[in-house]
Every structure is written in C-alpha cells, then in structure tokens.
Design a protein around this motif. Structure first.
Motif, PDB file in Angstrom:
ATOM      1  N   PRO A   1       0.875  -1.297   0.011  1.00 13.60           N
ATOM      2  CA  PRO A   1      -0.053   0.017  -0.010  1.00 13.60           C
ATOM      3  C   PRO A   1       0.922   1.257  -0.014  1.00 13.60           C
ATOM      4  CG  PRO A   1      -0.890  -1.547   1.564  1.00 13.60           C
ATOM      5  CD  PRO A   1       0.424  -1.972   1.099  1.00 13.60           C
ATOM      6  N   LEU A   2       2.219   1.232   0.425  1.00 20.18           N
ATOM      7  CA  LEU A   2       2.952   2.278   0.315  1.00 20.18           C
ATOM      8  C   LEU A   2       3.841   2.454  -0.605  1.00 20.18           C
ATOM      9  CD1 LEU A   2       3.852   2.390   4.361  1.00 20.18           C
ATOM     10  CD2 LEU A   2       1.832   3.369   3.102  1.00 20.18           C
ATOM     11  N   ILE A   3       4.015   1.494  -1.354  1.00 22.21           N
ATOM     12  CA  ILE A   3       5.402   1.410  -2.461  1.00 22.21           C
ATOM     13  C   ILE A   3       4.780   2.292  -3.523  1.00 22.21           C
ATOM     14  CG2 ILE A   3       6.499  -0.069  -4.127  1.00 22.21           C
ATOM     15  CD1 ILE A   3       6.347  -2.363  -1.959  1.00 22.21           C
ATOM     16  N   GLY A   4       5.580   3.143  -3.956  1.00 20.65           N
ATOM     17  CA  GLY A   4       5.256   3.985  -5.292  1.00 20.65           C
ATOM     18  C   GLY A   4       4.650   5.161  -4.800  1.00 20.65           C
ATOM     19  N   ARG A   5       4.212   5.433  -3.488  1.00 20.22           N
ATOM     20  CA  ARG A   5       3.491   6.693  -3.003  1.00 20.22           C
ATOM     21  C   ARG A   5       4.711   7.780  -3.156  1.00 20.22           C
ATOM     22  NH1 ARG A   5      -0.521   6.052   1.882  1.00 20.22           N
ATOM     23  NH2 ARG A   5       0.545   8.064   2.314  1.00 20.22           N
ATOM     24  N   LYS A   6       4.194   8.856  -3.665  1.00 22.12           N
ATOM     25  CA  LYS A   6       5.124  10.100  -3.862  1.00 22.12           C
ATOM     26  C   LYS A   6       5.411  10.776  -2.348  1.00 22.12           C
ATOM     27  CE  LYS A   6       4.466  10.855  -8.783  1.00 22.12           C
ATOM     28  NZ  LYS A   6       4.011  11.857  -9.810  1.00 22.12           N
ATOM     29  N   ASP A   7       4.424  10.567  -1.554  1.00 16.13           N
ATOM     30  CA  ASP A   7       4.480  11.279  -0.208  1.00 16.13           C
ATOM     31  C   ASP A   7       5.230  10.471   0.777  1.00 16.13           C
ATOM     32  OD1 ASP A   7       2.205   9.594  -0.235  1.00 16.13           O
ATOM     33  OD2 ASP A   7       1.285  10.664   1.464  1.00 16.13           O
ATOM     34  N   VAL A   8       5.406   9.099   0.504  1.00 17.10           N
ATOM     35  CA  VAL A   8       6.260   8.215   1.382  1.00 17.10           C
ATOM     36  C   VAL A   8       7.541   7.826   1.197  1.00 17.10           C
ATOM     37  CG1 VAL A   8       6.034   5.973   2.553  1.00 17.10           C
ATOM     38  CG2 VAL A   8       3.818   7.271   2.090  1.00 17.10           C
ATOM     39  N   GLU A   9       8.351   7.671   1.938  1.00 15.42           N
ATOM     40  CA  GLU A   9      10.017   7.058   1.528  1.00 15.42           C
ATOM     41  C   GLU A   9      10.067   6.052   2.709  1.00 15.42           C
ATOM     42  OE1 GLU A   9      14.836   8.243   2.328  1.00 15.42           O
ATOM     43  OE2 GLU A   9      13.215   9.899   2.209  1.00 15.42           O
ATOM     44  N   LEU A  10      10.517   4.909   2.013  1.00 15.06           N
ATOM     45  CA  LEU A  10      10.547   3.593   2.682  1.00 15.06           C
ATOM     46  C   LEU A  10      12.005   3.282   2.946  1.00 15.06           C
ATOM     47  CD1 LEU A  10       7.849   1.288   1.093  1.00 15.06           C
ATOM     48  CD2 LEU A  10       7.790   2.341   3.383  1.00 15.06           C
ATOM     49  N   ILE A  11      12.489   3.081   4.235  1.00 17.09           N
ATOM     50  CA  ILE A  11      13.831   2.658   4.619  1.00 17.09           C
ATOM     51  C   ILE A  11      13.587   1.044   5.003  1.00 17.09           C
ATOM     52  CG2 ILE A  11      16.020   2.890   5.962  1.00 17.09           C
ATOM     53  CD1 ILE A  11      15.533   5.677   5.897  1.00 17.09           C
ATOM     54  N   ILE A  12      14.269   0.245   4.320  1.00 20.34           N
ATOM     55  CA  ILE A  12      14.039  -1.012   4.852  1.00 20.34           C
ATOM     56  C   ILE A  12      15.539  -1.604   5.160  1.00 20.34           C
ATOM     57  CG2 ILE A  12      13.316  -3.486   4.170  1.00 20.34           C
ATOM     58  CD1 ILE A  12      11.384  -2.218   2.316  1.00 20.34           C
TER      59      ILE A  12
END
Length: 296
Positions: free
Chosen positions: A114-125
């Motif tokens: 649900p968060l992958i590709g959202r321009k307003d979200v940065e993911l750090i894994i």
C-alpha cells in the motif's frame, strides 16, 4: 506554574546514570565544582536532597530516585521527538522498517505494497537479526519490525505484536521426471531435504511432526535466510520445506511443484511495533489496510 530548569535536570540525570560526579564532569566537559553548583540549584528548586554521599560514592535519595525516573521519561521523549521529526521532509512521510533475515521477501512486498510507489512516502528497509532489530526499534531507529515470530513480553520495552497473516507450509521440488505422488513422511527416508535453520518455529514444528513418525530425514542443507532457501529449492535435487509464499513465483511458472502440503504446519507473520508518545501514522495505516488492530 513553576519553571523547571531542564539544563540542571540534565546534569542531575547524567550524574545519576554515570554514578560519579567526576565521570559526569568529564563527559560534560565541565568542572566537578561547577556541576555540584548546578545540582545544588536543582535541589533548592525541588526542595529535596537528591544525592547523599556514602564514603566516596554518591547514592540517590528516595527523592533522587523519583527525580531520576521522571528525568528518564523526559529525555527519552525528547530523543523520540528528534528521531521522529528529523527524518521527515516537507510533504513526505518516512517509514523505517526492520525485516528479519528469516522472513519471506515476497511477504514483505505484500505487506508494504500500500505504500510502495507513493510520492509522499519514503521507505527505509533494514534487514538483520530479530533481536538486533528489536533493539533498533526500542532506540526509535525503526518504526516497526516484520518477523515470523512475536517479540517476547517485555514490560520495559512495551513491544506490541500484531499477527498479520498465516501461510501453509509445503514440501516443494523441481518437477520430477515421472509425475509420482510424494508420500509424506515415508519418502523422506530416501529423499534429501532442505530445511529452515534450527530454532525457527516452523523447523521446530516440523521436527516434532517427523519425530512422531519415526522417520530420520536425509538433511541436504539447513538455511536460515528465506531468500537462500528459495534458491536452494530451485537447485536442490530433493525437496525443500518452505512457506508457499516464498516460492509463489516458481510455483506459478512451473519451475517448482508442490509435492506435499503439510496442513498441520503454519508459518505466522508478525508486525512488531511499540507504544510511543509520537507513533508513526504509517504503521497504523499498514495494519489498518489488512483490517487488523494492534495486539497489546
């Protein structure tokens, strides 16, 4: 409303945690006499003696122990605020995810989708050992940890476990030359098997299941990392014990086939989070997307 001097409180907190005026002075790069004046000012403001000298050591009074507990909460909250807000950019949200090395990459993608590709979200894994990830979570360097086991109850660290999903476990292999039904557990007496590492819940359940049958398996390899387990399933000439989601692409393409489904074995997937004064809203969003609630 009385004004508390947090500068003095910080000096007191460092002296109490160091256990020595001289060590605290070296850490703060000030003189012990200057430090003593600061603590005296705090004691006068609180109207209570915080330390008493016993021989050459400083010991907390009852009031000092109460003050230390409050000071710890104050500075932990301040640290949490800095960690939470320093990673944010204007108009964007940051989510820092820890993923246990034993966890399926396919499951991670499914949960975070649900968060992958959202321009307003940065993911750090960040991948690592489960206990190391829990320490990072407690230090507010991670917002959540994904794992195939729950965090043990801990009254100090306040971990929260949410069961996200359960997947069945199968024995898979390359397509055999002759389509022959696999007899479980009898065929394991002469068919090499690749297994998850000892200590995992899935491995423990499998060992218990096989132990009751009297079959001694021919173990070709034991693998902790799910990505490597997936590769071993594709290369091994025997069978591999694995949650189906780990090799879902290979099963769909026919590279691997399911030889036996072990319906009594299930792999569980957990989201481990923590009670916080400033929770990351993306954690609740991911859990809510699956119709779940945090389990306390």
């Amino acid at each position: 409303m009385p004004h508390l001097n947090f500068h003095h409180l910080r000096y007191f907190w460092i002296i109490a945690t160091e256990g020595s005026m001289s060590r605290a002075a070296r850490r703060l790069n000030v003189s012990p006499s200057s430090l003593s004046v600061q603590v005296k000012a705090l004691e006068e403001q609180l109207g209570q003696q915080l330390f008493e000298r016993v021989g050459r050591t400083l010991q907390l009074t009852e009031a000092g122990r109460i003050a230390l507990d409050y000071a710890g909460s104050v500075f932990k909250s301040g640290h949490e605020l800095i960690e939470t807000l320093s990673g944010l950019r204007q108009g964007r949200q940051l989510l820092r995810v820890g993923a246990a090395a034993t966890l399926s990459r396919n499951f991670q993608i499914s949960f975070l989708k649900p968060l992958i590709g959202r321009k307003d979200v940065e993911l750090i894994i960040h991948a690592g050992l489960f206990e190391d990830l829990l320490q990072l979570l407690d230090a507010h360097k991670l917002d959540l940890v994904l794992a195939n086991q729950p965090a043990a109850p801990d009254s100090i660290r306040n971990f929260e476990n949410t069961l996200i999903d359960e997947q069945h476990v199968s024995l898979v292999s390359r397509k055999p030359p002759k389509r022959k039904a696999f007899r479980f557990p009898q065929d394991l007496a002469h068919t090499p098997i690749v297994l998850p590492g000892r200590g995992s819940a899935m491995r423990s359940a499998f060992d218990a299941l096989l132990g009751s049958s009297g079959i001694v398996p021919i173990i070709a390899a034991e693998v902790d990392d799910m990505a490597m387990l997936r590769l071993m399933a594709r290369e091994s000439g025997g069978v591999t014990l694995v949650p189906s989601i780990v090799v879902i692409d290979e099963l769909r393409s026919g590279t691997l086939v399911e030889r036996a489904r072990l319906d009594t074995l299930r792999e569980q997937f957990f989201c481990v989070s923590q009670q916080r004064r400033y929770p990351n809203p993306l954690v609740a969003e991911l859990i809510g997307a699956r119709g779940l609630r945090v389990a306390r």
